[in-house]
Design a protein around this motif. Structure first.
Motif, PDB file in Angstrom:
ATOM      1  N   LEU A 124      40.559 -39.058 -57.590  1.00 37.26           N
ATOM      2  CA  LEU A 124      41.774 -38.243 -57.631  1.00 37.26           C
ATOM      3  C   LEU A 124      41.583 -36.880 -56.974  1.00 37.26           C
ATOM      4  CD1 LEU A 124      43.200 -38.876 -61.211  1.00 37.26           C
ATOM      5  CD2 LEU A 124      44.101 -39.683 -59.043  1.00 37.26           C
ATOM      6  N   ILE A 125      40.423 -36.284 -57.155  1.00 32.95           N
ATOM      7  CA  ILE A 125      40.155 -34.962 -56.581  1.00 32.95           C
ATOM      8  C   ILE A 125      39.840 -35.058 -55.094  1.00 32.95           C
ATOM      9  CG2 ILE A 125      38.522 -33.023 -56.649  1.00 32.95           C
ATOM     10  CD1 ILE A 125      38.370 -33.504 -59.693  1.00 32.95           C
ATOM     11  N   SER A 126      39.225 -36.147 -54.671  1.00 37.12           N
ATOM     12  CA  SER A 126      38.801 -36.252 -53.273  1.00 37.12           C
ATOM     13  C   SER A 126      39.973 -36.422 -52.309  1.00 37.12           C
ATOM     14  CB  SER A 126      37.837 -37.417 -53.098  1.00 37.12           C
ATOM     15  OG  SER A 126      38.521 -38.649 -53.262  1.00 37.12           O
ATOM     16  N   VAL A 181      39.026 -35.895 -48.061  1.00 39.79           N
ATOM     17  CA  VAL A 181      38.103 -36.967 -47.708  1.00 39.79           C
ATOM     18  C   VAL A 181      38.925 -38.073 -47.072  1.00 39.79           C
ATOM     19  CG1 VAL A 181      36.472 -38.667 -48.571  1.00 39.79           C
ATOM     20  CG2 VAL A 181      36.531 -36.387 -49.566  1.00 39.79           C
ATOM     21  N   THR A 182      38.577 -38.421 -45.832  1.00 38.06           N
ATOM     22  CA  THR A 182      39.361 -39.417 -45.114  1.00 38.06           C
ATOM     23  C   THR A 182      38.649 -40.743 -44.952  1.00 38.06           C
ATOM     24  OG1 THR A 182      38.551 -38.550 -43.007  1.00 38.06           O
ATOM     25  CG2 THR A 182      40.639 -37.671 -43.830  1.00 38.06           C
ATOM     26  N   ALA A 184      32.687 -45.524 -46.112  1.00 36.61           N
ATOM     27  CA  ALA A 184      31.275 -45.244 -45.858  1.00 36.61           C
ATOM     28  C   ALA A 184      30.638 -44.583 -47.072  1.00 36.61           C
ATOM     29  CB  ALA A 184      31.141 -44.322 -44.646  1.00 36.61           C
ATOM     30  N   GLY A 185      29.334 -44.727 -47.145  1.00 40.65           N
ATOM     31  CA  GLY A 185      28.573 -44.076 -48.209  1.00 40.65           C
ATOM     32  C   GLY A 185      28.800 -44.715 -49.561  1.00 40.65           C
TER      33      GLY A 185
END
Length: 88
Positions: free
Chosen positions: A37-39, A44-45, A49-50
């Motif tokens: 929710l915060i990202s 953050v698009t 990845a990761g």
């Protein structure tokens, strides 16, 4: 003098493990939910990845599993208590 419930039913190791697993999984899932929710407003698009795929999917599996673990602990406790009362 009547014995207390604590004297009758000691907490078993499996009950303690399941209880802590359910609480830990619940906290981790809620934390991942809030991270997602915060990202999104933070910009953050790239969620492919990761660790993001895991963070996004963990609440989908973690919350129901934590609920099932809590139910299992409750059922085990009720069954043990019923067996202890039947033996009296």
């Amino acid at each position: 003098m009547s014995p207390t419930a604590r004297d009758d039913m000691p907490v078993r190791r499996i009950d303690r493990i399941l209880a802590f697993m359910s609480v830990g999984l619940l906290v981790l899932s809620v934390g991942c939910f809030f991270a997602v929710l915060i990202s999104r407003p933070a910009g953050v698009t790239d969620y492919s990845a990761g660790i993001w795929p895991t963070v996004i999917l963990l609440p989908s599996f973690g919350l129901p599993l934590a609920f099932v673990l809590i139910i299992v602990v409750l059922v085990m406790s009720f069954v043990r208590r019923a067996r202890a009362n039947k033996g009296r």
